[in-house]
Design a protein around this motif. Structure first.
Motif, PDB file in Angstrom:
ATOM      1  N   LEU A 271       1.537  -9.972   3.238  1.00 56.37           N
ATOM      2  CA  LEU A 271       2.256 -10.519   2.085  1.00 56.37           C
ATOM      3  C   LEU A 271       2.548  -9.439   1.054  1.00 56.37           C
ATOM      4  N   ILE A 272       3.593  -9.654   0.280  1.00 55.62           N
ATOM      5  CA  ILE A 272       3.853  -8.835  -0.902  1.00 55.62           C
ATOM      6  C   ILE A 272       2.933  -9.309  -2.019  1.00 55.62           C
ATOM      7  N   LEU A 273       2.368  -8.380  -2.752  1.00 60.83           N
ATOM      8  CA  LEU A 273       1.506  -8.732  -3.878  1.00 60.83           C
ATOM      9  C   LEU A 273       2.355  -9.159  -5.063  1.00 60.83           C
TER      10      LEU A 273
ATOM     11  N   ARG B  37      -1.700 -12.966  -5.658  1.00 59.64           N
ATOM     12  CA  ARG B  37      -2.904 -12.206  -6.002  1.00 59.64           C
ATOM     13  C   ARG B  37      -4.153 -13.061  -5.762  1.00 59.64           C
ATOM     14  N   GLY B  38      -5.125 -12.497  -5.040  1.00 62.96           N
ATOM     15  CA  GLY B  38      -6.361 -13.212  -4.761  1.00 62.96           C
ATOM     16  C   GLY B  38      -6.214 -14.360  -3.791  1.00 62.96           C
ATOM     17  N   LEU B  39      -5.133 -14.381  -3.016  1.00 59.45           N
ATOM     18  CA  LEU B  39      -4.899 -15.514  -2.101  1.00 59.45           C
ATOM     19  C   LEU B  39      -6.049 -15.671  -1.110  1.00 59.45           C
ATOM     20  N   ALA B  40      -6.551 -14.563  -0.574  1.00 61.64           N
ATOM     21  CA  ALA B  40      -7.709 -14.630   0.315  1.00 61.64           C
ATOM     22  C   ALA B  40      -8.959 -14.779  -0.551  1.00 61.64           C
TER      23      ALA B  40
ATOM     24  N   SER C 242      -1.906  -4.577   3.845  1.00 60.32           N
ATOM     25  CA  SER C 242      -0.864  -4.888   2.881  1.00 60.32           C
ATOM     26  C   SER C 242      -1.232  -4.390   1.488  1.00 60.32           C
ATOM     27  N   ARG C 243      -1.961  -5.183   0.706  1.00 62.55           N
ATOM     28  CA  ARG C 243      -2.394  -4.805  -0.631  1.00 62.55           C
ATOM     29  C   ARG C 243      -3.778  -5.390  -0.883  1.00 62.55           C
ATOM     30  N   ALA C 244      -4.651  -4.605  -1.496  1.00 57.87           N
ATOM     31  CA  ALA C 244      -6.013  -5.065  -1.761  1.00 57.87           C
ATOM     32  C   ALA C 244      -6.028  -6.228  -2.734  1.00 57.87           C
ATOM     33  N   GLY C 245      -5.037  -6.296  -3.623  1.00 58.38           N
ATOM     34  CA  GLY C 245      -4.994  -7.361  -4.609  1.00 58.38           C
ATOM     35  C   GLY C 245      -4.805  -8.747  -4.034  1.00 58.38           C
ATOM     36  N   LEU C 246      -4.454  -8.839  -2.761  1.00 61.71           N
ATOM     37  CA  LEU C 246      -4.315 -10.138  -2.103  1.00 61.71           C
ATOM     38  C   LEU C 246      -5.666 -10.782  -1.823  1.00 61.71           C
ATOM     39  N   VAL C 247      -6.735  -9.994  -1.951  1.00 62.48           N
ATOM     40  CA  VAL C 247      -8.049 -10.411  -1.468  1.00 62.48           C
ATOM     41  C   VAL C 247      -9.080 -10.382  -2.597  1.00 62.48           C
ATOM     42  N   ASP C 248      -9.954 -11.379  -2.617  1.00 69.99           N
ATOM     43  CA  ASP C 248     -11.134 -11.334  -3.478  1.00 69.99           C
ATOM     44  C   ASP C 248     -12.104 -10.343  -2.836  1.00 69.99           C
ATOM     45  N   MET C 249     -12.089  -9.108  -3.312  1.00 69.41           N
ATOM     46  CA  MET C 249     -12.845  -8.042  -2.655  1.00 69.41           C
ATOM     47  C   MET C 249     -14.348  -8.231  -2.790  1.00 69.41           C
TER      48      MET C 249
ATOM     49  N   ASP D 159      -7.101  -1.074   5.281  1.00 69.01           N
ATOM     50  CA  ASP D 159      -6.321   0.135   5.042  1.00 69.01           C
ATOM     51  C   ASP D 159      -5.952   0.278   3.571  1.00 69.01           C
ATOM     52  N   VAL D 160      -6.250  -0.750   2.762  1.00 72.34           N
ATOM     53  CA  VAL D 160      -5.857  -0.753   1.351  1.00 72.34           C
ATOM     54  C   VAL D 160      -7.053  -1.154   0.492  1.00 72.34           C
ATOM     55  N   PHE D 161      -7.120  -0.582  -0.722  1.00 70.52           N
ATOM     56  CA  PHE D 161      -8.300  -0.733  -1.563  1.00 70.52           C
ATOM     57  C   PHE D 161      -7.894  -0.830  -3.032  1.00 70.52           C
ATOM     58  N   PRO D 162      -8.722  -1.471  -3.864  1.00 72.98           N
ATOM     59  CA  PRO D 162      -8.391  -1.585  -5.288  1.00 72.98           C
ATOM     60  C   PRO D 162      -8.233  -0.232  -5.967  1.00 72.98           C
TER      61      PRO D 162
END
Length: 319
Positions: free
Chosen positions: A209-211, A216-219, A237-244, A262-265
């Protein structure tokens, strides 16, 4: 004309394009290491440049940094989208922002990397490689992909490319994105489901997904905890999609089978980041966009943008 080229980690920018075509008055400085994190030091490093070529969203350009760069006139981002740049602040300060399109093959490169993670996780490649180098033989049981369920979050170009590979492996494909329709899902070889169903039923989940504010935080923690105990989570994709924080917790507690990231805050990933201590996560240094073809397209487009701006006819303006 003083030009800064940021984040040239692989030292390829100079050879990827004809920077000399900009003329003898173009003085180019290459930054092979990340800029300092401290605002004062970062501003000092970028002071005096008329043109800055930024690599994707590696270096944010908020209003407070831009105010400290009074000489800046042209800011180029590789790619045609950069949420790390305050476009309004640039416009108010008289800084033109231009995009530098990459290769049309870039979507395939990202999907390929997602599949490298999926295969690496299912076949225990990192662990078996370490074991072989240590003298061991067959330490973990690999898993078969055929007959498993692949959940694609975001069925755009990248998601469709990843789904096609899953189909070739004989997997069932589920898909979710906020505006996905049954027809578009079917055209992409997938079955549309809600995000709760996708996370609960998939054997591997791949984010494409595009952030944005809506993604944001979808996962979320709830969705990550609903995954199967042996399911794997992949994000290129983008780390911001996930509650890390939640992802770290489910990995630390071994509540899911593993993750490929592959992506990180914070990028580059700090040397002491807690993710590095986990043995059930496969880590790569944001390689999804990295290829010789893409970098050549990025930097050649950047040279064209600088030449066009200097000639009074800017191209690919974003603000």
């Amino acid at each position: 004309m003083k030009i800064a080229i940021l984040d040239d980690y692989l030292r390829t920018a100079r050879q990827a394009a004809d920077w000399d075509s900009l003329g003898a008055d173009a003085a180019i400085t290459l930054f092979h290491e990340p800029l300092p994190a401290a605002p004062d030091q970062r501003a000092a490093a970028l002071a005096g440049f008329d043109v800055i070529v930024a690599m994707r969203e590696r270096t944010p350009f908020p209003a407070d940094l831009l105010r400290r760069l009074p000489d800046l006139r042209l800011l180029i981002t590789t790619g045609m989208r950069n949420r790390g740049i305050d476009m309004q602040a640039c416009a108010a300060q008289g800084v033109l922002v231009c995009g530098a399109p990459g290769s049309k093959l870039a979507a395939h490169a990202t999907a390929e990397l997602a599949w490298a993670h999926i295969l690496g996780l299912f076949k225990n490649l990192a662990a078996e490689d370490r074991a072989m180098h240590a003298g061991a033989w067959q330490t973990q049981m690999p898993r078969i992909l055929a007959g498993k369920t692949l959940g694609i979050v975001g069925l755009g170009k990248l998601g469709q490319a990843a789904a096609a590979v899953g189909k070739a492996f004989g997997m069932e494909i589920l898909a979710y994105s906020p505006h996905l329709t049954d027809e578009r899902a079917a055209a992409g070889g997938a079955r549309r489901v809600d995000k709760e169903t996708l996370f609960a039923q998939s054997d591997v989940i791949s984010m494409h997904l595009i952030l944005s504010d809506s993604t944001r935080g979808l996962a979320s923690a709830e969705l990550l905890r609903s995954m199967k105990p042996d399911a794997c989570f992949v994000n290129t994709s983008r780390a911001g999609l996930v509650d890390m924080d939640a992802l770290y917790d489910v990995l630390r507690q071994k509540r899911i089978g593993g993750a490929g990231l592959d992506v990180f805050p914070d990028e580059p990933l700090p040397a002491d980041d807690r993710l590095r201590s986990l043995d059930n996560v496969l880590l790569t240094p944001h390689l999804g966009y990295v290829s010789a073809e893409n970098f050549q397209a990025f930097y050649r487009s950047a040279v064209q943008a600088i030449a066009a701006w200097a000639g009074g006819a800017p191209v690919n303006s974003l603000n």
